[in-house]
Design a protein around this motif. Structure first.
Motif: not given
Lengths: 279, 223
Positions: B72-74, B201-212
């Motif tokens: 959410t923060v990202l 969670l860090t992995g999820e953030m990385d994946n989400f960053s790529q998607e974004m």
């Protein structure tokens, strides 16, 4: 675009307060402390270990019995003194000189004076009396020396006593009189006492059963050393054996000295090692 | 209780330190359990919510429901960055391609920064658990060694080596090792557990960053 909180570093996450968790942690630690130090449902935190009583390691009341003693006993030492005082004329010494003079005059018809041999027994008696007196003096000197050493030892003990760390629940010595050193625990004392009072001939038992025969009893002693109650948890099944241990328990109902506190203990009676040595 | 009260001053001090370690460790364990549980739960829910919507505006309005998720923060950071760039770009004439590339670069930087700050937030206090896990047994061992030294000194002074004299001192000393282990074991277990969760969670953030980044790129092309 709609209005979304755009400024950074705001309390978006609404983090929980650390202090609340600290309080929870302290409560948990307090509960654990209470759980471990409390006496819940009569459960003992530090249960007494069972004590094993067997007839194999029965304490020997007088280990020196039957052994030749190099030193004369008190009776032996006292006897010559009594004799010399009570009967100053020794029978052998008195008769010998009297016979000779009687025999000779018969041959020569000249009676010799009797007093001549008389000094002999007196000298012997004197010697004996003297030696007895010397012996008594020596004994007294030894006694005095021993007492002085005892006093010295007691003083040393007193001086060291403050530094020595002897636990409060440690009685001194054993019921059979052996050992005068601090360090024998109450359990060891009770074990030795029951063992002393237990008598059973293994010949009364079935030899094939000796190795496995065992009975478990629970005894409760008050701090005064009195047996408050007892029960035989696991009887051996052999009536002779069970009777003997009941007698031993009843004989041990009053300990010769008080205990540091109330004591409930599990006693296991067996003959295992005896069976092993008998085969 | 008696074991602790009868212990020497050094052993008591060691026990106090170990109790402090234990109390703080458990505080961190409770704290982290709650925060990481909330983060994991809200992340899963946010991803479902995110892929169910087609417009950033709609997602932006529902962010408060998933406020414990680092994703959410990202998203919020990217969204505010985009909003600012759009606002500053309004009415300006120029090379659209250069402007779009600059925007993507800024979004990538924002995502990297947010991922780092969220990782740090999630890993906060975990170092204390690691310290407790590694140091508490040694502190306890120190107390035990000291206590045994004291006990042997006492034995030497009393001149008796019977079990009744030797055993209490040694058992008092061993309490320190026991409490050291009691403090260390949960700390090590907690540390490993939370590090594993944070890695996820860090992995999820990385994946989400790529998607974004992909979405922002597609949005730029759509312009």
């Amino acid at each position: 675009m709609p209005a979304v909180p755009l400024h950074r570093n705001n309390a978006f996450h609404n983090e929980p307060k650390f202090g609340h968790f600290l309080l929870v942690s302290l409560i948990v630690h307090g509960l654990i402390w209470i759980a471990f130090t409390g006496d819940w449902f009569g459960a003992r935190v530090n249960p007494k270990p069972p004590i094993f009583v067997d007839l194999v390691h029965k304490p020997v009341l007088n280990p020196q019995a039957g052994r030749p003693d190099p030193r004369p006993s008190k009776k032996q030492q006292a006897a010559p003194v009594k004799k010399s005082v009570a009967s100053p004329v020794a029978p052998k010494a008195a008769t010998k000189p009297e016979v000779k003079p009687l025999a000779k005059p018969a041959k020569t018809a000249k009676p010799k004076p009797v007093p001549k041999p008389a000094p002999k027994p007196d000298q012997r008696q004197e010697k004996k009396v003297q030696s007895a007196i010397d012996e008594i003096r020596q004994r007294q000197a030894r006694e005095a020396e021993r007492n002085a050493l005892k006093d010295k030892l007691a003083k040393l003990r007193e001086s060291v006593g403050a530094a020595a760390t002897v636990p409060a629940d440690v009685p001194v010595g054993m019921p059979d009189g052996t050992g005068d050193e601090a360090g024998v625990s109450a359990l060891a004392f009770v074990q030795a006492f029951i063992q002393q009072n237990w008598a059973l001939s293994p010949y009364l038992l079935d030899r094939s059963q000796i190795a496995n025969i065992e009975a478990k009893a629970v005894l409760a002693y008050s701090s005064a050393g009195t047996l408050v109650r007892y029960r035989i948890d696991t009887p051996s099944g052999d009536s002779q054996f069970d009777d003997s241990l009941k007698k031993a328990i009843i004989k041990s109902q009053q300990l010769p000295q008080p205990l540091p506190k109330d004591l409930e203990l599990v006693v296991i009676f067996n003959l295992k090692e005896m069976a092993a040595t008998r085969r | 209780m008696e074991l602790v009260l009868n212990a020497g001053p050094v052993v008591k001090l060691v026990l106090l330190i170990l109790v402090y370690f234990s109390v703080v460790s458990w505080t961190i364990i409770f704290y982290k359990q709650l925060t990481i549980h909330r983060a994991t739960r809200d992340s899963e829910r946010f991803l479902d919510f995110f892929w169910s919507k087609k417009r950033f505006d709609a997602i932006g309005q529902g962010l408060q429901d998933y406020r414990y998720s680092p994703l959410t923060v990202l998203f919020r950071e990217v969204y505010s960055e985009l909003a600012q760039s759009r606002r500053s770009g309004e009415g300006q004439e120029g090379d659209n391609l250069v402007a779009d590339l600059g925007e993507q670069e800024r979004v990538a930087r924002v995502l990297r920064r947010s991922t780092t700050s969220e990782s740090h937030r999630l890993e906060k206090y975990l170092s204390f658990l690691a310290t407790t896990g590694s140091a508490a047994p040694f502190i306890g061992l120190f107390g035990t060694v000291w206590g045994i030294m004291d006990a042997f000194h006492g034995i030497g002074t009393s001149g008796s080596a019977s079990l009744a004299v030797v055993a209490p001192g040694i058992s008092e000393a061993l309490v320190a090792t026991a409490i050291g282990l009691v403090a260390a074991i949960p700390a090590v277990i907690g540390y490993n557990h939370f590090v594993n969760k944070i890695n996820v969670l860090t992995g999820e953030m990385d994946n989400f960053s790529q998607e974004m980044l992909n979405i922002v790129q597609r949005m730029s092309r759509g312009n």
